[in-house]
Motif scaffolding. Structure first.
Motif, PDB file in Angstrom:
ATOM      1  N   ASN A 170       0.864  -1.184   0.000  1.00 31.61           N
ATOM      2  CA  ASN A 170       0.000   0.000   0.000  1.00 31.61           C
ATOM      3  C   ASN A 170       0.897   1.229   0.000  1.00 31.61           C
ATOM      4  O   ASN A 170       1.546   1.552   0.999  1.00 31.61           O
ATOM      5  N   ASP A 174       0.063   4.299  -0.151  1.00 34.39           N
ATOM      6  CA  ASP A 174      -0.500   5.479   0.517  1.00 34.39           C
ATOM      7  C   ASP A 174       0.003   5.561   1.957  1.00 34.39           C
ATOM      8  O   ASP A 174      -0.055   6.624   2.583  1.00 34.39           O
ATOM      9  N   GLU A 175       0.467   4.437   2.473  1.00 34.08           N
ATOM     10  CA  GLU A 175       0.947   4.419   3.843  1.00 34.08           C
ATOM     11  C   GLU A 175       2.319   5.082   3.935  1.00 34.08           C
ATOM     12  O   GLU A 175       2.985   5.323   2.931  1.00 34.08           O
ATOM     13  N   GLU A 176       2.751   5.319   5.151  1.00 33.82           N
ATOM     14  CA  GLU A 176       4.060   5.931   5.358  1.00 33.82           C
ATOM     15  C   GLU A 176       5.146   5.002   4.831  1.00 33.82           C
ATOM     16  O   GLU A 176       5.151   3.802   5.101  1.00 33.82           O
ATOM     17  N   CYS A 177       6.060   5.562   4.057  1.00 37.94           N
ATOM     18  CA  CYS A 177       7.149   4.761   3.495  1.00 37.94           C
ATOM     19  C   CYS A 177       8.185   4.493   4.589  1.00 37.94           C
ATOM     20  O   CYS A 177       8.791   5.437   5.107  1.00 37.94           O
ATOM     21  N   THR A 190     -10.078   1.677  -4.628  1.00 39.15           N
ATOM     22  CA  THR A 190      -8.659   1.334  -4.576  1.00 39.15           C
ATOM     23  C   THR A 190      -8.208   0.833  -5.939  1.00 39.15           C
ATOM     24  O   THR A 190      -8.849  -0.029  -6.530  1.00 39.15           O
ATOM     25  N   CYS A 233      -3.302   1.641  -4.091  1.00 42.35           N
ATOM     26  CA  CYS A 233      -3.357   3.007  -3.597  1.00 42.35           C
ATOM     27  C   CYS A 233      -4.776   3.546  -3.761  1.00 42.35           C
ATOM     28  O   CYS A 233      -5.579   3.032  -4.548  1.00 42.35           O
ATOM     29  N   GLU A 234      -5.058   4.575  -3.027  1.00 42.99           N
ATOM     30  CA  GLU A 234      -6.376   5.185  -3.079  1.00 42.99           C
ATOM     31  C   GLU A 234      -6.570   5.886  -4.414  1.00 42.99           C
ATOM     32  O   GLU A 234      -5.686   6.585  -4.911  1.00 42.99           O
ATOM     33  N   GLU A 294       5.258  11.124   1.060  1.00 41.74           N
ATOM     34  CA  GLU A 294       5.345   9.664   1.048  1.00 41.74           C
ATOM     35  C   GLU A 294       5.222   9.087  -0.350  1.00 41.74           C
ATOM     36  O   GLU A 294       5.892   8.120  -0.698  1.00 41.74           O
ATOM     37  N   TRP A 337       7.947   6.469  -2.078  1.00 43.01           N
ATOM     38  CA  TRP A 337       7.614   5.148  -2.606  1.00 43.01           C
ATOM     39  C   TRP A 337       8.050   5.020  -4.065  1.00 43.01           C
ATOM     40  O   TRP A 337       8.617   3.998  -4.475  1.00 43.01           O
TER      41      TRP A 337
END
Length: 513
Positions: free
Chosen positions: A392, A394-397, A442, A467-468, A501, A505
């Motif tokens: 994912n 979108d999350e913090e790398c 998604t 990702c969103e 982020e 990524w």
């Protein structure tokens, strides 16, 4: 098992690193394959105790410089990795004792190979042997009088090869660059394997019985073995060509094998690609071989070069005119001189920072083997978890990504982004059987780096991401996926402000460079 161990006849065990090479003062050079005394591995130790960095009695830096990179074998004794080791028995067969029947019936091989040595092999070990392939039940019946060869159970193979690849740093940890097998050898007494060398990086554990190895130096860093005892039509010619590429003086016969090592139960032998050896089983026994293969820098570079050139129509044209290749090469050189990409390939395009975390192409159910240690009050055990590794973005790398060095970001010229539907068809690929009501918001992509190296266009580095929809990451990935711009193009104005982020990524995966 209970007999007192004798020292090897040529290289006595030593507890310190091997001596330095021969100097002008007349000192003797070190033996080609020295014997070092290791520390016994506790029978109930965790699986990680089998890593090279744990079982070798010298620092890994010294192992790489003096043995791995110098293409020299190394024998380590006193490790206690024998058939009574609870660690090995739990890994390879039924807990309690390493069992031949469990190994033969649990093999990852479709068939088991039975070796039939030449009748005069004891007098002349160079004589060819015969091999036949049989079902496991037949192999077990024949194993009482013949030597057998097959792969270890699949779960043990996955655990050991991943652990060794990661510990040695092969292929930067990328499963598409480095891979391996674990082989089991049940040897009959007086079995002799004729002189040959292999193309893999090998670590052999002598689980039971005894063997005498004779070894000699061969061509370094070879990609094919030399197997005079197993020669089929067309095999020898290719092996000779490969040998001569590494050593113009190569001949298809071994040098004098003057370094002799006695392998007793519990010992480990490292022997590199190109190391000539012959093996005499002085008693019935079992050995397992962790056999590792890794791509070369030439492989990775040429894969990237093909990916770069095949974006141009003229380079995809079929060969039919003499002189056309020369014109294409000169045109590409001229383009490079004028500031274009031409034959240019940069390391960052090929080996992004996330290389070690790429997924395996074509084996969605076995993307990664994760060794997890679960502790409780009484025991520690390890499990294998197989994951599809959908990231994912979108999350913090969580990765430490190098900061951008130039003012302008570019799309990686050898990166292709596909939607899951493009990559896997209407079913959408791994992980798309979820009933999550938010799934429609998604988007999922397959990110492929350096993907034109083989005939099936399998990427060397590949990520499955989600990702969103309409988020920063989705904006960039969908733009690259739809892009028809010139390869290596700068990011558009609407994406140049990308940061945070999402940019981390994309740099970590190698989408932008």
């Amino acid at each position: 098992m209970g007999k007192k161990r004798k020292s090897p006849s040529v290289s006595p065990p030593i507890s310190s690193p091997p001596p330095a090479p021969c100097t002008s003062s007349g000192e003797s050079p070190p033996p080609f394959c020295p014997t070092l005394v290791g520390s016994p591995v506790p029978s109930h130790a965790p699986l990680s105790s089998l890593k090279p960095s744990d079982i070798l009695p010298i620092p890994m830096a010294e192992f790489f410089s003096s043995y791995f990179d110098d293409h020299r074998p190394l024998h380590v004794t006193n490790l206690n990795l024998n058939e009574n080791s609870a660690l090995l028995s739990a890994l390879l067969s039924e807990p309690g004792k390493v069992d031949k029947e469990s190994l033969l019936y649990g093999t990852a091989s479709d068939e088991v190979m039975i070796w039939i040595p030449h009748p005069n092999a004891r007098d002349d070990p160079t004589l060819p042997m015969t091999s036949i392939k049989v079902a496991p039940d037949a192999a077990y019946a024949l194993s009482h009088s013949h030597s057998t060869y097959c792969r270890a159970p699949r779960e043990a193979e996955l655990k050991l090869t991943k652990m060794y690849i990661d510990d040695l740093g092969l292929g930067l940890g990328n499963i598409n660059y480095a891979y391996g097998e674990v082989e089991t050898f049940h040897s009959a007494s007086n079995h002799v394997t004729p002189p040959h060398y292999d193309f893999q990086v090998n670590f052999t554990i002598q689980v039971s019985g005894e063997k005498v190895w004779k070894l000699g130096r061969g061509p370094p860093a070879v990609e094919l073995g030399a197997t005079p005892h197993f020669v089929g039509e067309g095999v020898r010619e290719g092996q000779v060509l490969c040998g001569k590429l590494a050593d113009p003086e190569f001949t298809y016969s071994p040098p004098p094998l003057t370094s002799e090592v006695k392998m007793s139960a519990g010992d480990v032998l490292f022997f590199p690609p190109g190391c000539w050896h012959t093996v005499h089983s002085t008693s019935p026994g079992l050995s397992i071989n962790i056999s590792l293969k890794c791509k070369t820098y030439a492989d990775v570079y040429c894969d990237a070069l093909k990916a770069s050139l095949k974006t141009q129509r003229e380079w995809r044209a079929l060969v039919r005119e003499r002189g056309e290749l020369g014109r294409l090469i000169e045109g590409s050189r001229r383009l490079a001189r004028e500031g274009g990409l031409g034959l240019d390939v940069e390391e960052g395009w090929v080996l992004p920072e996330g290389t070690a975390n790429g997924t395996y192409v074509g084996m969605e159910e076995e993307q990664e083997v994760v060794l997890e240690e679960e502790e409780d009050e009484e025991e520690e055990e390890e499990e294998v978890e197989v994951k599809s590794k959908i990231v994912n973005v979108d999350e913090e790398c969580p990765h430490d990504v190098a900061a951008r060095t130039g003012a302008t970001a570019r799309i990686n010229p050898i990166c292709a982004v596909l939607t899951f539907e493009e990559a896997f068809g209407p079913d959408g690929g791994p992980g798309d059987d979820s009933d999550d009501s938010d799934a429609a918001q998604t988007n999922r992509y397959a990110v492929n780096i350096n993907y034109a190296g083989d005939e099936f266009y399998r990427a060397n580095v590949r990520f499955l991401v989600e990702c969103e929809e309409r988020g920063e990451a989705d904006l960039l990935l969908s733009s690259v996926q739809r892009s028809r711009r010139e390869r290596g193009a700068e990011l558009g104005d609407e994406l140049e402000g990308l940061g945070g982020e999402a940019e981390k990524w994309m740099r970590w995966m190698g989408v932008i460079v």
